[in-house]
Motif scaffolding. Structure first.
Motif, PDB file in Angstrom:
ATOM      1  N   SER A 265       0.871  -1.162   0.000  1.00 41.51           N
ATOM      2  CA  SER A 265       0.000   0.000   0.000  1.00 41.51           C
ATOM      3  C   SER A 265       0.909   1.212   0.000  1.00 41.51           C
ATOM      4  O   SER A 265       1.727   1.379   0.898  1.00 41.51           O
ATOM      5  CB  SER A 265      -0.881  -0.024   1.244  1.00 41.51           C
TER       6      SER A 265
ATOM      7  N   ARG B 285       3.311   0.496   3.037  1.00 48.41           N
ATOM      8  CA  ARG B 285       3.013  -0.488   4.060  1.00 48.41           C
ATOM      9  C   ARG B 285       2.892  -1.840   3.378  1.00 48.41           C
ATOM     10  O   ARG B 285       2.200  -1.974   2.372  1.00 48.41           O
ATOM     11  CB  ARG B 285       1.709  -0.146   4.765  1.00 48.41           C
TER      12      ARG B 285
ATOM     13  N   LEU C 287       1.453  -5.341   2.931  1.00 46.14           N
ATOM     14  CA  LEU C 287       0.242  -6.052   3.318  1.00 46.14           C
ATOM     15  C   LEU C 287       0.552  -7.514   3.578  1.00 46.14           C
ATOM     16  O   LEU C 287      -0.218  -8.220   4.204  1.00 46.14           O
ATOM     17  CB  LEU C 287      -0.809  -5.930   2.220  1.00 46.14           C
TER      18      LEU C 287
ATOM     19  N   GLU D 191       3.885 -12.294  12.188  1.00 48.47           N
ATOM     20  CA  GLU D 191       3.166 -13.315  11.437  1.00 48.47           C
ATOM     21  C   GLU D 191       2.878 -12.791  10.040  1.00 48.47           C
ATOM     22  O   GLU D 191       2.515 -11.637   9.847  1.00 48.47           O
ATOM     23  CB  GLU D 191       1.849 -13.665  12.132  1.00 48.47           C
TER      24      GLU D 191
ATOM     25  N   ASN E 250       0.816 -12.431   6.625  1.00 45.98           N
ATOM     26  CA  ASN E 250      -0.604 -12.371   6.307  1.00 45.98           C
ATOM     27  C   ASN E 250      -0.888 -13.317   5.150  1.00 45.98           C
ATOM     28  O   ASN E 250      -0.832 -12.931   3.982  1.00 45.98           O
ATOM     29  CB  ASN E 250      -0.980 -10.937   5.949  1.00 45.98           C
ATOM     30  N   ILE E 251      -1.208 -14.552   5.501  1.00 47.19           N
ATOM     31  CA  ILE E 251      -1.440 -15.514   4.422  1.00 47.19           C
ATOM     32  C   ILE E 251      -2.823 -15.354   3.832  1.00 47.19           C
ATOM     33  O   ILE E 251      -3.148 -15.983   2.833  1.00 47.19           O
ATOM     34  CB  ILE E 251      -1.233 -16.960   4.914  1.00 47.19           C
ATOM     35  N   ASP E 252      -3.626 -14.509   4.431  1.00 49.01           N
ATOM     36  CA  ASP E 252      -4.973 -14.305   3.897  1.00 49.01           C
ATOM     37  C   ASP E 252      -5.009 -13.252   2.809  1.00 49.01           C
ATOM     38  O   ASP E 252      -6.077 -12.918   2.305  1.00 49.01           O
ATOM     39  CB  ASP E 252      -5.916 -13.856   5.017  1.00 49.01           C
ATOM     40  N   LEU E 253      -3.835 -12.731   2.487  1.00 51.34           N
ATOM     41  CA  LEU E 253      -3.796 -11.583   1.583  1.00 51.34           C
ATOM     42  C   LEU E 253      -4.630 -11.752   0.304  1.00 51.34           C
ATOM     43  O   LEU E 253      -5.352 -10.845  -0.060  1.00 51.34           O
ATOM     44  CB  LEU E 253      -2.332 -11.263   1.257  1.00 51.34           C
TER      45      LEU E 253
ATOM     46  N   PHE F 147      -7.325 -13.128  -0.238  1.00 48.04           N
ATOM     47  CA  PHE F 147      -8.754 -12.929  -0.010  1.00 48.04           C
ATOM     48  C   PHE F 147      -9.073 -11.479   0.311  1.00 48.04           C
ATOM     49  O   PHE F 147     -10.214 -11.063   0.230  1.00 48.04           O
ATOM     50  CB  PHE F 147      -9.228 -13.783   1.173  1.00 48.04           C
ATOM     51  N   MET F 148      -8.079 -10.758   0.727  1.00 52.59           N
ATOM     52  CA  MET F 148      -8.380  -9.458   1.319  1.00 52.59           C
ATOM     53  C   MET F 148      -8.290  -8.314   0.329  1.00 52.59           C
ATOM     54  O   MET F 148      -8.670  -7.198   0.639  1.00 52.59           O
ATOM     55  CB  MET F 148      -7.414  -9.198   2.480  1.00 52.59           C
ATOM     56  N   LEU F 149      -7.754  -8.585  -0.831  1.00 50.71           N
ATOM     57  CA  LEU F 149      -7.581  -7.472  -1.764  1.00 50.71           C
ATOM     58  C   LEU F 149      -8.859  -7.213  -2.559  1.00 50.71           C
ATOM     59  O   LEU F 149      -9.637  -8.093  -2.786  1.00 50.71           O
ATOM     60  CB  LEU F 149      -6.425  -7.786  -2.707  1.00 50.71           C
TER      61      LEU F 149
ATOM     62  N   LEU G 130      -5.732   1.047   1.987  1.00 49.35           N
ATOM     63  CA  LEU G 130      -4.740   0.845   0.933  1.00 49.35           C
ATOM     64  C   LEU G 130      -4.325   2.176   0.315  1.00 49.35           C
ATOM     65  O   LEU G 130      -3.152   2.396   0.053  1.00 49.35           O
ATOM     66  CB  LEU G 130      -5.303  -0.060  -0.156  1.00 49.35           C
TER      67      LEU G 130
ATOM     68  N   LYS H 218     -13.024 -10.812   5.194  1.00 45.92           N
ATOM     69  CA  LYS H 218     -11.809 -10.129   5.632  1.00 45.92           C
ATOM     70  C   LYS H 218     -11.293  -9.374   4.418  1.00 45.92           C
ATOM     71  O   LYS H 218     -10.778  -9.972   3.477  1.00 45.92           O
ATOM     72  CB  LYS H 218     -10.793 -11.175   6.099  1.00 45.92           C
TER      73      LYS H 218
END
Lengths: 276, 808
Positions: free
Chosen positions: A227, A240, A242, A267, A269-272, A274-276, B446, B543
């Motif tokens: 970001s 930043r 993500l 940790e 962010n392995i969910d990245l 899904f989050m975008l 973002l 999320k």
């Protein structure tokens, strides 16, 4: 961020909300100076903080003359007494990749991980549960190494490669221009290049070998794992990560001030996706 | 012989054309000499004098030679220098004259070095020269230059071997001397040139090139405008000649040049001024050599004035070298960039141009302009009386004080940013009828971030637009009932829309407060819409990162009802419910307590500040989580704080509720009919763990000075949520991405099972055919059965058949 300009750097990075308390700042300024002397580093970077449940790890890194040579990592729990961490190995990374959850804040804490191992005695093959003990210190080493390799950032031109190979701080670096500062291609991974060798000759044609000797951020996977924001009008650019939430890179365009700090749980962010 | 006025004019020409390059050139020569004097080498008359210049100075300035007392040209490969004595003695100062003489004497001892030549003044003495040159000038363009000189030079090689200096004698041919002069110049430039244009062959030089060069000097003295054309000519002619001679061997040339250098030196040495007449005659026949043309063109390039700064590289380099030699810094090569910059900065001139650029409107200025309004807002209130009232009933929180405490905890925005937010909050409270206001925190996005303010409107001043949304939602409820009476002929959907849980009224539950957000201090404050239970329920399942733009649609599965403003509001509600804590006893329930269950539910959010609160020891706050209580209602899995009973309308809702049941911290098992969350002001020690991770971390702000430290509470469930208390005061704060912590990775919920198209029964289920064995067994059984009871057999067989097939 450079330990010497710690106060300014913290102020610039404060937009992410993670700073240091006054007593920590004061003790860091004192102790990092001593670290520099005792370990004979060319430069000492304050790397950041890994938040543990019980205590936080404060991390500093020492750089030698060659800025890209492997960095020495030190940690401290009270910002005064620093301990040197061993360099990360492949094995460590593999070993600690099974550990989930938060850091404790106690380097001697041992995570227990049960894994199934195939045991063969004679002809019989059976699976047995083996409890593997993983020390938190090992995990700390591997996480810092991963973060460093994945998201340590430096603006283009801040370092230059001398004709003989070593990489030095570019004293004439006057900061990125505003238009450059908004592009991810102006920022490099602060590590030995990995992707650069895979580039075609055509892609390499425009590169300046004394400046473009590291991988730019723009090809990071997944796309959009950074970001990039202009803050305070356009007086500050903040990147930043993500992928490793907590890593903040800041740079005030047209000045020499830049740096990155990690304050987070350590940790990924392995969910990245899904989050975008 | 040109007179001083002429040369002065020439100088001015140079200045107009080339921005004062001449000046700096002179300066440099003098400087180097001075440096030499200081080192005491001058007396030896060795060329060490120029040595500091040697490796760096690749400049050749042939065209200026006539105007200078002398000049130095140094090939980088060898430490050789060529001193050309001036053509105009009248121009040189007495000191320089002396130097010239001494240098002239010093030539002999310079074994390893240098040839020096008298610059031919011959051309200058002849007034017709410029015209002649003008006639001959175009020649290099017209075709390959004929080179009588190329024939002349091989003998020169032979005659002037390193070991065999030629006897001092006048030049045998008139054309010879000019050619040697030309060669000398050529060599001055050759090493320099070999760096770039290695394909230029020195042999190919023609007398013409030399002549052109010389005459250019003269041309300038008499006809200033020729300078310009000269440059053009050189560039063009160089082009053609490079092509012509490109194939020649370069290394050969270089070696030859070295030999030649000595020859020239000696010859020049011996042929003193009296030969100049010959020289002149030779010149008139000459043509420009490609090397010289290349030199000139390269120099023209170096002298090209930058369109931006008005400087040119040539002067800049010479200025730089001057500076280096003046100052003699340590490790000059390392700081050459800075030197370059210093030199440039020295050129700073005040801009006196009346034309001015339009001011750029950079975003920096825009922001500053916007924030200026924040700083000026205080001035608007003039009357003291009003000010006092304002202060008395101020709804503005003391953000800076809280920020100070949070800074002790090592969190928080910088002082500067906090203060701007403080001002922005003041603006908010001034422009809205706000009872109470709080800086809730910052949510990172973002593209932009959100600064969130939590406010409570004054009684009776709620915004009205809320009602409209209610109406639209209520409409959905009746849909399922209407379809009951449809006729059977049409296929009927079995899906019943789950009944929409109505959202909570303003000032209750999750909508107790109103939230305003802005992207940066000074930006407009935007009110977030009230949250609906559906949004909270869905927000728990997804999320997503915030982008920073409120109207962005949320693309997710399960689909989120609303855009980013709704998602933001839902997350704020969840974070508040999970992390807003206060020291035990700070708040107390209102008086009407302990009544009937449902009424308690309705009143649970009615707490008030405890006037008798005496504070808790900081150390107690750190050591025991039970000294902290939640003061925001827990949100049930239904998405409301106060349970809404949907069963009154339809029974099926219960099922749905169960599925929605989620991890929310501190949640207690739900009862048969009603979800009950923990009551308000429940100690946080009862919060559930997240997979063995304690939900809160407490800490003293400082271990060094514990007596004045404050208690810091950090939420592990919502990373970024902090609370502090110094015993009496407390504050909550959130800064982060707005996501809940989970040690496991996020998995989007699975798709719901596909609905059945029709009820599958026995009559439409397809059966496998019996196998041969089964058939035979069946036949055998049938025959066996047929024998005893023929009448009954039929029915039994049918049953058997059914059984068989069912089993398969």
């Amino acid at each position: 961020m450079d330990a010497e300009s710690l106060l300014l750097s913290l102020e610039l990075a404060s937009g992410s909300g993670q700073g240091l308390s006054p007593d920590r700042r004061a003790s860091l300024l004192t102790s990092l100076m001593l670290v520099k002397r005792d370990y004979r580093y060319d430069r000492v970077l304050f790397w950041g903080r890994i938040l543990g449940l019980v205590a936080d790890y404060y991390i500093a890194q020492g750089l030698s003359e060659d800025q890209l040579s492997p960095r020495k990592t030190l940690y401290s729990l009270n910002c005064m007494e620093w301990s040197l961490l061993p360099p990360a190995t492949e094995e460590m990374v593999v070993q600690t990749s099974v550990v989930k959850g938060r850091f404790m804040g106690d380097p001697s804490h041992e995570y227990e991980h049960t894994e199934l191992q195939k045991m063969s005695e004679g002809e019989k093959v059976f699976e047995e549960e083996v409890v593997v003990q993983i020390k938190e210190e090992t995990r700390l080493v591997s996480v810092i190494d991963q973060i460093d390799k994945a998201v340590a950032v430096i603006p283009r031109g801040a370092l230059f490669k001398t004709p003989f190979g070593p990489i030095h701080v570019n004293r004439t670096f006057e900061g990125l221009s505003l238009s450059e500062a908004k592009k991810l291609s102006s920022y490099f991974h602060f590590r030995e290049p990995v992707e650069l060798k895979n580039k075609t000759l055509l892609e390499k044609a425009d590169l300046d070998p004394s400046l473009d000797f590291m991988d730019p951020l723009e090809h990071d996977i997944p796309k959009g794992s950074w970001s990039i924001q202009m803050e305070r009008g356009n007086a500050l650019v903040v990147l930043r990560s993500l992928l490793w939430p907590g890593l903040t890179f800041f740079h005030a365009p047209r000045t020499k001030n830049y740096g990155y700090i990690y304050v987070g749980t350590g940790e990924k962010n392995i969910d990245l996706p899904f989050m975008l | 012989m040109p007179e001083s006025p002429l040369s002065a004019q020439r100088e001015s020409n140079y200045q107009t054309l080339q921005h004062g390059g001449l000046k700096s050139w002179q300066q440099m020569c003098v400087v180097s000499l001075r440096g030499n004097l200081a080192r005491g080498c001058y007396g030896d008359r060795t060329l060490q004098l120029a040595e500091p210049l040697v490796p760096r100075n690749r400049l050749t300035d042939l065209s200026k030679a006539a105007t200078l007392p002398f000049y130095i040209c140094i090939p980088p490969s060898s430490r050789t220098s060529f001193f050309l004595t001036p053509s105009m003695e009248d121009l040189t100062s007495p000191k320089q004259d002396q130097e010239n003489q001494e240098l002239g004497e010093a030539r002999r001892p310079w074994e390893e070095i240098s040839a020096s030549s008298q610059d031919p003044e011959s051309g200058l003495s002849e007034p017709l020269e410029p015209e002649q040159w003008l006639e001959t000038g175009p020649q290099p363009r017209s075709g390959p230059p004929q080179s009588p000189q190329s024939r002349a030079s091989p003998p020169l090689d032979d005659v002037t071997g390193p070991g065999a200096p030629s006897p001092p004698s006048p030049a045998p041919e008139a054309s010879f001397i000019p050619s040697t002069l030309a060669l000398a110049r050529q060599q001055l430039a050759a090493p320099w040139q070999s760096d770039r244009t290695t394909d230029v062959n020195p042999k190919a030089e023609t007398p013409h090139s030399h002549r052109l060069e010389q005459s250019s000097d003269q041309g300038k003295s008499t006809a200033p405008q020729t300078c310009q054309s000269e440059g053009d000519t050189f560039q063009q002619s160089q082009q053609t000649e490079r092509h012509l001679y490109g194939s020649e061997d370069v290394s050969n040339n270089n070696s030859k040049q070295k030999e030649l250098r000595f020859n020239i030196f000696q010859e020049e040495d011996s042929n003193s001024n009296y030969e100049l007449d010959h020289t002149e005659s030779g010149i008139s026949e000459g043509a420009p050599s490609p090397l010289e043309i290349a030199i000139q063109s390269a120099k023209a390039y170096l002298l090209k004035t930058s369109s931006k700064s008005g400087l040119n590289l040539y002067d800049h380099l010479s200025d730089m070298l001057t500076k280096v030699l003046d100052e003699r810094p340590e490790n000059a090569v390392d700081i050459i960039e800075s030197i370059s910059q210093d030199v440039k900065m020295a050129h700073f001139r005040k801009k006196l141009d009346t034309l001015q650029n339009e001011n750029e409107m950079l975003p920096v200025y825009e922001t500053a302009e916007k924030q200026k309004a924040l700083f000026l807002q205080g001035n608007l209130e003039g009357v003291d009386q009003e000010l006092e009232d304002e202060i008395a009933e101020s709804s503005l929180p003391n953000v800076m004080e809280s920020a100070f405490y949070f800074e002790q905890a090592g969190v928080g925005l910088g002082t500067d940013e906090t203060y701007r937010i403080f001002l922005a909050l003041k603006q908010l409270t001034d422009t809205h009828p706000i009872q109470r206001c709080r800086f809730w925190g910052k949510i990172l996005g973002l593209e932009m971030n959100y600064i969130v303010a939590e406010v409570e409107f004054r009684e009776g001043e709620d915004e009205e637009d809320v009602e409209e949304e209610d109406v639209t939602e209520e409409r959905d409820d009746g849909d399922s009932d209407a379809e009951e009476n449809d006729e059977d002929e049409l296929p009927r959907t079995f899906y019943k829309t789950p009944q929409v849980i109505p959202k909570e009224e303003n000032r209750t539950g999750a909508n107790k407060y109103v939230y305003f957000v802005c992207n940066e201090p000074g930006g407009p404050w935007v009110k977030l819409p009230p949250v609906t239970p559906a949004q909270i329920v869905t927000a728990r399942k997804i999320k997503k990162f915030f982008t920073g733009r409120l109207e962005t649609p949320i693309v997710s599965y399960p689909p989120f009802p609303g855009n980013e403003s709704n998602y933001l509001r839902a997350q704020i509600a969840r974070i508040s419910a999970g992390t807003h804590v206060s020291p035990l006893g700070f708040y107390q329930f209102g008086e009407e307590e302990g009544e009937d269950e449902e009424e308690v539910e309705g009143r649970r959010d009615s707490f008030e500040e405890n006037p008798d609160f005496e504070g808790i020891q900081v150390i107690d706050l750190v050591e025991s989580l039970s000294n902290w209580v939640h003061h925001v209602q827990h949100i049930l899995s239904q998405g409301r704080c106060n349970w809404f009973n949907p069963i009154q309308k339809s029974e099926e809702e219960e099922e749905e509720e169960d599925e929605e049941k989620e991890e929310e911290k501190g949640e207690e098992p739900e009862y048969m009919e009603q979800e009950v969350g923990p009551p308000l002001l429940t100690p946080i020690s009862e919060d559930l763990e997240i997979q063995n991770i304690p939900p809160w971390t407490t800490r003293l702000s400082s271990t060094l000075i514990p007596q004045y430290a404050i208690a810091i509470l950090r939420s592990n469930l919502w990373p970024g949520a902090y609370a502090f208390s110094n015993g009496k005061k407390f504050e909550n704060f959130y800064i982060g991405w707005g996501h809940k912590y989970s040690p496991d990775n996020y998995t989007p919920p699975a798709l719901p099972p596909v609905y059945q198209e029709y009820p599958s029964g026995a009559e439409i289920t397809e059966m496998d055919d019996p196998s041969v064995e089964e058939e035979q067994a069946f036949r055998a059984a049938r025959e066996a059965a047929a024998l005893p009871v023929e009448e009954m057999g039929e029915t039994e067989e049918d049953e058997d058949e059914d059984d068989d097939s069912d089993q398969e």
